[in-house]
Design a protein around this motif. Structure first.
Motif, mmCIF file in Angstrom:
data_model
loop_
_atom_site.group_PDB
_atom_site.id
_atom_site.type_symbol
_atom_site.label_atom_id
_atom_site.label_comp_id
_atom_site.label_asym_id
_atom_site.label_seq_id
_atom_site.Cartn_x
_atom_site.Cartn_y
_atom_site.Cartn_z
ATOM 1 N N GLY A 309 0.897 -1.252 0.124
ATOM 2 C CA GLY A 309 0.181 0.045 0.056
ATOM 3 C C GLY A 309 0.813 1.298 -0.009
ATOM 4 O O GLY A 309 0.714 2.148 -0.547
ATOM 5 N N ASP A 310 1.826 1.339 0.771
ATOM 6 C CA ASP A 310 2.980 2.420 0.629
ATOM 7 C C ASP A 310 3.357 2.831 -0.395
ATOM 8 O O ASP A 310 3.676 3.976 -0.647
ATOM 9 N N GLN A 390 16.128 1.433 2.673
ATOM 10 C CA GLN A 390 14.973 1.103 3.453
ATOM 11 C C GLN A 390 15.111 -0.376 3.967
ATOM 12 O O GLN A 390 15.385 -1.357 3.090
ATOM 13 N N PRO A 391 14.676 -0.757 5.305
ATOM 14 C CA PRO A 391 14.684 -2.104 5.747
ATOM 15 C C PRO A 391 13.382 -2.923 4.956
ATOM 16 O O PRO A 391 12.539 -3.127 6.039
ATOM 17 N N ARG B 41 0.194 8.713 10.385
ATOM 18 C CA ARG B 41 1.358 7.619 10.946
ATOM 19 C C ARG B 41 2.051 7.975 11.959
ATOM 20 O O ARG B 41 2.294 6.774 12.832
ATOM 21 N N ARG B 274 9.253 1.157 11.842
ATOM 22 C CA ARG B 274 10.297 1.605 11.014
ATOM 23 C C ARG B 274 9.593 2.061 9.626
ATOM 24 O O ARG B 274 9.786 3.112 9.125
ATOM 25 N N ALA B 278 9.459 5.753 8.201
ATOM 26 C CA ALA B 278 10.327 5.869 6.763
ATOM 27 C C ALA B 278 9.346 6.847 5.978
ATOM 28 O O ALA B 278 9.530 7.648 5.325
ATOM 29 N N MET B 279 7.915 6.226 5.885
ATOM 30 C CA MET B 279 6.789 6.813 5.326
ATOM 31 C C MET B 279 6.874 8.199 5.457
ATOM 32 O O MET B 279 6.650 9.146 4.663
ATOM 33 N N TYR B 360 -7.365 3.924 0.876
ATOM 34 C CA TYR B 360 -6.407 3.790 1.812
ATOM 35 C C TYR B 360 -7.219 3.608 3.518
ATOM 36 O O TYR B 360 -6.298 3.642 4.441
#
Lengths: 439, 404
Positions: A309-310, A390-391, B41, B274, B278-279, B360
């Protein structure tokens, strides 16, 4: 003529360095952001088995005996349904799949035991999914039947344990059982790891794990039953009343993949699983006999919303960003072309048609696009480098391939031409008389 | 300052004005929604785990022989307790932000007709309730005889502690103490209510289910082995965990230590969120780049206008306008364009939010974001136009007399 326009464009761009830099920067940033995300999208939405994905299918039945309202098959099958469907051999090729993490050590190798991801499957798995071999070969259908203690290992594991040497014939110890290596895979990294995909609709868009590496050890499905026992990863159970044996328990944990080479065979196989479910209902084992389903590989990936989704959100964001950069460029180009009204007026008065002025302006916009494309390419490389840091499971997959490299410049030039269209039209409409008067 | 002449001038540059306004509108829409995404988030990462996170760590083993679980538990519990600084060790099936181990659907009646939802079960051995630091708000904590052996993954007839959120969901308005629920054939009775305890691996079914968990006292054994909760003073915890990891090699040479899962709870939580962080970082980067690009656009176009109108500016100056008048003229003009863009942008922001809500499952954009976004863009516009406007103000009146 094009050469002359190019020369004019470069002169004009050189004259207003600051404005040129602004436009190039706007295009570069927009292209860089959108190409970074498009590349990630392109890699994550690729076809994992390009040669025959249209012939791969995922049959499903609903073995739940509870007469509830559930009207969708589970994402995996129980042992009995899966093995009975497999044993019928109605498809061109068919593979059972079940995964487990097992303790593994290699006698004679000075490394502590490790937990290895293993896949129990049947011999067709390798030819069906085009799995490449480096050393040795897959096991045979006979090995499947005889519960042979043989395994195929991944290139990664072979490097880790044997330093990349030909390890065919060597022995591994898997959860106490000795198994002989018959094959070593060449590097193989399908994206996504399609055959393991399940449960995507419960993942809330967090599906990055679908892009992890293939298992390290592959063994015959029946041998796996002897070695793994009830350490298999279970998808879910419809009841908690567990017996001692996973194979007869109320749980779903086996997947069946089939290859069907023609449309007629697909229809026939659909009928076959429907008939099987009816027969099981008659036997009293199934309640939901009409709950059968068979999706193609790509349908199954869509159904599971395999793309995280991201990533989808970031792609939309990148496009919104590109759009804003384009508006910006349109405005700046307008300023740039209209500032030269006098010059254009002279050209028109000397006989240049509207078309030539339009073409000249577009060439200038195209040059800006090309410069922006170079900047965008560099920024996309930077963006992809950031994505790789990124992980996430797909980090190692992300790179700019040739089609996406070309697409970067294609998009940059197309975007700038589009942005240049309106200002160029405006410029070509300049009335020469009015401009000449003010000179 | 009169607005009429400004509008008249803008009419001459309709196209450019429209372009800048559209750019502002798009920027406004993306800005409001991106800010909202960042905040939601980051809010997710702030959830209350309900446990004494800073004092806790986990040791997870795998690859051991199931038949020897009882022996392994005994060795591990004994061996880990000997580590200096260790306050308590207990067997537990899972921890918040770790791998999920006990997720199941429950019903409020034995026949399985009234579905209660999918919840997470925390199965903990003696001492784990206290070690987790769960805060009891009603009823009682587990007692010694509550810890019963497991004959499959859940104990039978267990007295359990539910979270306040879950109790309110299952029995709205009622006293949850003494209430019962079933998971397939297993029966549970509520004896305690805890303030909060976050689920193991996020909420299956959205953020409002993040607290849907129960604590089930259980005796360590074949179905509860290999995963241990350590508690120590937060200052000493990293050292204790390091010692524990080293000790495992000697205590349980037959098992494989899961390095990924054997961490402090703080570390597990950090890793768990994480992707969200990050987002949020990416979104923040996009916002900054977006504002920068928009500002550059305004600077570029405003400079062009200043050059175009330098003669008119000269005339105005010649007939008595001060520098301040010219400066304010361009500032007002920018304010008008940006306001027009913002008005459009608010509609766009709302539309974008509707799309995000659909795809979403994001909540509705709180109205507060709109004025904040508008204010940001107004400020940005004024800052961007300041340079060109000052240059305009610096145009000497003598320009008016040239080339006429």
């Amino acid at each position: 003529m094009f050469g002359y326009y190019l020369d004019l464009a470069l002169r004009s761009l050189k004259r207003h360095r600051a404005l040129t830099a602004l436009m190039v920067l706007a295009i570069a940033v927009g292209i860089g952001a959108s190409m970074t995300m498009l590349t990630v999208m392109h890699i994550l939405s690729g076809d994992p088995v390009p040669t025959r994905s249209s012939t791969l299918f995922f049959p499903q039945v609903n073995p739940s005996p509870a007469p509830g309202e559930r009207h969708a098959p589970f994402d995996m099958m129980d042992y009995r349904s899966a093995t009975e469907l497999w044993s019928a051999h109605r498809a061109d090729r068919q593979a059972l799949i079940a995964s487990a993490a097992l303790k593994l050590n290699a006698p004679g190798v000075n490394l502590p035991p490790l937990m290895a991801q293993t896949l129990s499957t049947t011999a067709d798995f390798f030819p069906m999914f085009d799995v490449p071999f480096r050393y040795g070969d897959a096991w045979t259908a006979q090995d499947d039947a005889q519960r042979a203690r043989v395994v195929v290992i991944s290139d990664d594991l072979n490097n880790k344990l044997f330093g990349g040497a030909d390890s065919v014939g060597r022995t591994l110890r898997l959860k106490g059982a000795d198994v002989r290596i018959v094959g070593v895979l060449a590097p193989w990294r399908p994206s996504p790891l399609f055959y393991d995909v399940a449960g995507g609709r419960y993942a809330e868009g967090q599906t990055a794990s679908f892009y992890s590496k293939p298992e390290d050890v592959f063994m015959p499905f029946n041998s796996g039953q002897d070695i793994v026992g009830h350490d298999y990863n279970v998808f879910t159970c419809w009841s908690t009343a567990q017996g001692s044996d996973l194979r007869t328990g109320p749980c779903v944990w086996v997947m069946l993949w089939v290859q069907l080479d023609s449309v007629a065979k697909v229809g026939a196989y659909r009928d076959f699983i429907a008939a099987y479910a009816q027969q099981q209902k008659a036997l009293g084992r199934f309640v939901h006999a009409d709950d059968t389903r068979m999706m193609s590989l790509l349908q199954w990936l869509d159904f599971n919303r395999a793309i995280p989704g991201d990533v989808r959100l970031q792609t939309w964001l990148a496009f919104a960003f590109l759009l804003i950069c384009l508006f910006n460029t349109v405005g700046l180009l307008l300023a740039k072309f209209l500032r030269r009204s006098g010059e254009i007026g002279v050209r028109r008065a000397l006989g240049a048609s509207r078309g030539t002025v339009f073409a000249q302006c577009l060439v200038e916009a195209g040059v800006i696009g090309l410069l922006g494309g170079i900047g965008g390419w560099l920024l996309a490389m930077l963006g992809l480098w950031l994505v790789r840091r990124q992980p996430v499971e797909y980090a190692d997959l992300v790179h700019l391939d040739v089609p996406m490299f070309l697409a970067t410049f294609g998009l940059a030039i197309a975007a700038s031409l589009l942005a240049g269209m309106l200002p160029a039209l405006r410029a070509s409409r300049i009335t020469p008389a009015l401009q000449l008067k003010t000179l | 300052m009169q607005i009429q002449p400004i509008l008249a001038a803008l009419r001459k540059y309709r196209l450019a004005t429209l372009l800048i306004a559209l750019e502002i509108a798009l920027a406004c829409a993306v800005l409001c929604n991106a800010c909202f995404l960042i905040v939601s988030r980051l809010r997710q990462t702030q959830i209350d785990s309900g446990i004494d996170q800073r004092a806790l760590a986990v040791i997870k083993l795998s690859g051991f022989d199931e038949a020897g679980s009882i022996d392994l538990n005994a060795r591990m519990l004994d061996g880990l307790r000997r580590i200096p600084g260790m306050q308590s060790v207990g067997a537990i099936n899972a921890v918040p932000f770790g791998q999920h181990a006990g997720t199941a659907g429950i019903t409020l009646d034995q026949a399985g007709q009234h579905f209660g939802g999918v919840i997470d079960f925390y199965l903990g051995g003696p001492g784990t309730f206290e070690a987790l630091g769960l805060r009891l708000v009603a009823g009682r904590a587990p007692q010694a005889d509550d810890f019963r052996p497991l004959n499959h993954f859940e104990p039978d007839d267990a007295p359990v502690m539910v979270t306040r959120t879950l109790a309110e969901h299952l029995w709205p308005g009622a006293d949850p103490l003494g209430k019962e629920f079933w998971s397939d054939h297993d029966h549970f009775r509520v004896v305690g209510v805890i303030a909060s305890l976050a689920r193991q691996d996020g909420g299956e079914g959205g953020p409002e289910t993040i607290q849907w968990s129960v604590f089930v006292p259980a005796q360590p054994g074949m179905y509860l082995a290999g995963n241990y909760l350590l508690r120590a003073d937060p200052a000493q915890l990293p050292r204790v965990l390091r010692d524990a990891r080293a000790a495992v090699v000697k205590i349980a040479p037959d098992a494989v230590l899961d390095n990924q899962a054997s961490q402090t709870l703080d570390e597990l939580r950090l890793r768990y969120f994480r992707a969200d962080r990050a987002m949020a970082g990416i979104l923040l980067g996009v916002i900054v780049a977006l504002l920068l690009v928009t500002a550059l656009g305004i600077v570029g176009l405003a400079s062009f206008w200043v050059t175009q109108r330098s003669k008119q500016i000269g005339i105005r100056r010649a007939i008595g306008a001060t520098r301040g008048d010219i400066l304010r003229y361009f500032q007002t003009e920018n304010f008008l364009i940006v306001s027009f863009g913002i008005a459009l942008g608010m509609l766009l922001a709302y539309g974008l939010n509707l799309a995000l809500m659909r795809f979403y499952e994001l909540p509705r954009l709180p109205l507060l974001y709109l004025p904040v976004g508008a204010l940001t863009l107004w400020c940005l516009g004024q800052l961007a136009v300041l340079g060109p406007a000052r240059r305009a103000a610096a145009v000497p009146p003598v320009v008016a007399t040239r080339s006429v």
